[in-house]
Design a protein around this motif. Structure first.
Motif, PDB file in Angstrom:
ATOM      1  N   ASP A   7      49.518  50.455  39.297  1.00 18.85           N
ATOM      2  CA  ASP A   7      49.236  50.217  40.706  1.00 18.85           C
ATOM      3  C   ASP A   7      48.514  48.886  40.822  1.00 18.85           C
ATOM      4  O   ASP A   7      48.060  48.309  39.825  1.00 18.85           O
ATOM      5  CB  ASP A   7      48.417  51.352  41.325  1.00 18.85           C
ATOM      6  N   GLU A   8      48.386  48.393  42.053  1.00 13.96           N
ATOM      7  CA  GLU A   8      47.837  47.070  42.282  1.00 13.96           C
ATOM      8  C   GLU A   8      46.657  47.118  43.244  1.00 13.96           C
ATOM      9  O   GLU A   8      46.444  48.108  43.959  1.00 13.96           O
ATOM     10  CB  GLU A   8      48.910  46.147  42.868  1.00 13.96           C
ATOM     11  N   SER A   9      45.902  46.029  43.247  1.00 15.96           N
ATOM     12  CA  SER A   9      44.866  45.811  44.255  1.00 15.96           C
ATOM     13  C   SER A   9      45.016  44.385  44.754  1.00 15.96           C
ATOM     14  O   SER A   9      45.231  43.456  43.969  1.00 15.96           O
ATOM     15  CB  SER A   9      43.468  46.013  43.664  1.00 15.96           C
ATOM     16  N   GLY A  10      44.897  44.213  46.055  1.00 17.40           N
ATOM     17  CA  GLY A  10      45.072  42.890  46.640  1.00 17.40           C
ATOM     18  C   GLY A  10      46.528  42.608  46.951  1.00 17.40           C
ATOM     19  O   GLY A  10      47.417  43.419  46.688  1.00 17.40           O
ATOM     20  N   ASP A  11      46.784  41.448  47.524  1.00 13.89           N
ATOM     21  CA  ASP A  11      48.154  41.033  47.832  1.00 13.89           C
ATOM     22  C   ASP A  11      48.513  39.837  46.963  1.00 13.89           C
ATOM     23  O   ASP A  11      47.658  39.180  46.383  1.00 13.89           O
ATOM     24  CB  ASP A  11      48.284  40.670  49.313  1.00 13.89           C
ATOM     25  N   ALA A  12      49.808  39.573  46.882  1.00 11.99           N
ATOM     26  CA  ALA A  12      50.291  38.516  45.992  1.00 11.99           C
ATOM     27  C   ALA A  12      50.440  37.172  46.696  1.00 11.99           C
ATOM     28  O   ALA A  12      50.925  36.209  46.095  1.00 11.99           O
ATOM     29  CB  ALA A  12      51.630  38.935  45.386  1.00 11.99           C
ATOM     30  N   GLY A  13      50.012  37.078  47.949  1.00 13.56           N
ATOM     31  CA  GLY A  13      50.142  35.832  48.681  1.00 13.56           C
ATOM     32  C   GLY A  13      49.064  34.816  48.336  1.00 13.56           C
ATOM     33  O   GLY A  13      48.014  35.150  47.791  1.00 13.56           O
ATOM     34  N   VAL A  14      49.321  33.553  48.676  1.00 13.40           N
ATOM     35  CA  VAL A  14      48.331  32.489  48.494  1.00 13.40           C
ATOM     36  C   VAL A  14      47.104  32.807  49.340  1.00 13.40           C
ATOM     37  O   VAL A  14      47.221  33.264  50.482  1.00 13.40           O
ATOM     38  CB  VAL A  14      48.936  31.128  48.910  1.00 13.40           C
ATOM     39  N   PHE A  15      45.931  32.586  48.776  1.00 19.17           N
ATOM     40  CA  PHE A  15      44.695  32.915  49.491  1.00 19.17           C
ATOM     41  C   PHE A  15      44.476  31.935  50.639  1.00 19.17           C
ATOM     42  O   PHE A  15      44.441  30.725  50.464  1.00 19.17           O
ATOM     43  CB  PHE A  15      43.508  32.863  48.530  1.00 19.17           C
ATOM     44  N   THR A  16      44.328  32.494  51.838  1.00 21.19           N
ATOM     45  CA  THR A  16      44.137  31.675  53.044  1.00 21.19           C
ATOM     46  C   THR A  16      42.763  31.876  53.669  1.00 21.19           C
ATOM     47  O   THR A  16      42.430  31.226  54.645  1.00 21.19           O
ATOM     48  CB  THR A  16      45.206  32.031  54.098  1.00 21.19           C
ATOM     49  N   GLY A  17      41.988  32.798  53.119  1.00 16.65           N
ATOM     50  CA  GLY A  17      40.694  33.137  53.709  1.00 16.65           C
ATOM     51  C   GLY A  17      40.757  34.405  54.527  1.00 16.65           C
ATOM     52  O   GLY A  17      39.731  35.018  54.823  1.00 16.65           O
ATOM     53  N   ASN A  18      41.972  34.817  54.893  1.00 18.90           N
ATOM     54  CA  ASN A  18      42.156  36.034  55.680  1.00 18.90           C
ATOM     55  C   ASN A  18      42.821  37.158  54.891  1.00 18.90           C
ATOM     56  O   ASN A  18      43.042  38.233  55.420  1.00 18.90           O
ATOM     57  CB  ASN A  18      43.002  35.722  56.919  1.00 18.90           C
ATOM     58  N   ASN A  19      43.149  36.885  53.633  1.00 26.11           N
ATOM     59  CA  ASN A  19      43.749  37.914  52.781  1.00 26.11           C
ATOM     60  C   ASN A  19      42.927  38.033  51.504  1.00 26.11           C
ATOM     61  O   ASN A  19      41.839  37.455  51.401  1.00 26.11           O
ATOM     62  CB  ASN A  19      45.211  37.579  52.474  1.00 26.11           C
ATOM     63  N   SER A  20      43.424  38.757  50.525  1.00 27.68           N
ATOM     64  CA  SER A  20      42.621  39.013  49.327  1.00 27.68           C
ATOM     65  C   SER A  20      42.540  37.768  48.440  1.00 27.68           C
ATOM     66  O   SER A  20      43.533  37.054  48.267  1.00 27.68           O
ATOM     67  CB  SER A  20      43.224  40.176  48.532  1.00 27.68           C
TER      68      SER A  20
END
Length: 250
Positions: A7-20
């Motif tokens: 399982d995972e924690s966080g998202d795989a997107g580039v960090f923008t300050g509004n995501n993990s």
């Protein structure tokens, strides 16, 4: 034959300050001969929770929901202090629940890696490589991966590619070698975490690693920043000699 539940924690997107700011994968590795015993121990633990806090065994254990309820209505009947204590309790039981197992962790801090990094591909390639190495060292055993339902097409393509082409830099010179993935059977199998006690356990591993890496002041009094350390007896420390707990970070 081994099983690894992921399982995972966080998202795989580039960090923008509004995501993990992180992307974590945690895998619980169990030999098939130990699977039934581990499952029975979890069910016994769930029945204890039913009898002590009133949480029915059919209700999914979800770490972040215990901290901040959004979807699981049954949690509302449990006081916050009890819910947060349950997190430490469950994680603390895991060395006994999976007494012959190992836990493999990949933790990517997005700010420590190039902005263009594909975090999902990087994390999964590290997880697959370390698991395959574990299998080879375990009498050249075979294994499968069972994961919560996320990124199926990308991960399927990645695993198939790594079975043919998997260049890894040499530790001794500037060359590369190609340790192809050949001990993992089939594509990743996907399960809804609501129907898998062991994927739910992997969720707790991943989330408490996140709480260790990014401690939140308001939760420190509940010990959530220290819960992950309870897993030390079953962590696969050989996965990374650069980290005292074997956490793969790059």
């Amino acid at each position: 034959m081994y099983l690894m539940y992921v399982d995972e924690s966080g998202d795989a997107g580039v960090f923008t300050g509004n995501n993990s700011p992180h992307y974590i994968l945690s895998g619980i590795i169990i030999h098939v001969d130990d699977w039934k015993d581990s499952l029975e121990r979890i069910i016994k633990y769930r029945k204890m929770l039913r009898d002590t806090v009133g949480l029915q065994t059919r209700v999914e254990l979800h770490c972040s929901e215990l901290i901040r309820i959004q979807k699981i209505e049954e949690y509302k009947a449990i006081p916050k202090f009890t819910r947060l204590a349950l997190i430490t309790s469950f994680v603390g039981e895991m060395p006994a629940l999976f007494s012959k197992g190992k836990i493999l962790n990949i933790c990517l801090r997005k700010e420590a890696l190039p902005h263009c990094t594909d975090f999902q591909t990087l994390a999964w390639s590290r997880l697959i490589q370390r698991y395959d190495t574990y299998l080879k060292k375990a009498d050249n055993s075979k294994g499968i991966i069972i994961s919560d339902d996320t990124g199926e097409a990308i991960i399927r393509s990645l695993l198939r590619k790594m079975r043919v082409y998997n260049p890894v830099a040499s530790h001794f010179n500037a060359s590369y070698h190609n340790p192809v993935i050949d001990n993992i059977i089939e594509d990743v199998f996907y399960r809804d975490s609501a129907h898998s006690h062991i994927i739910q356990a992997a969720d707790f591993v991943a989330h408490t690693l996140y709480r260790k890496e990014y401690p939140k002041g308001s939760l420190k009094k509940y010990g959530l920043d220290r819960a992950f350390n309870l897993l030390e007896p079953i962590l696969l420390k050989q996965a990374s000699t650069a980290d005292p707990l074997g956490i793969v970070r790059r």
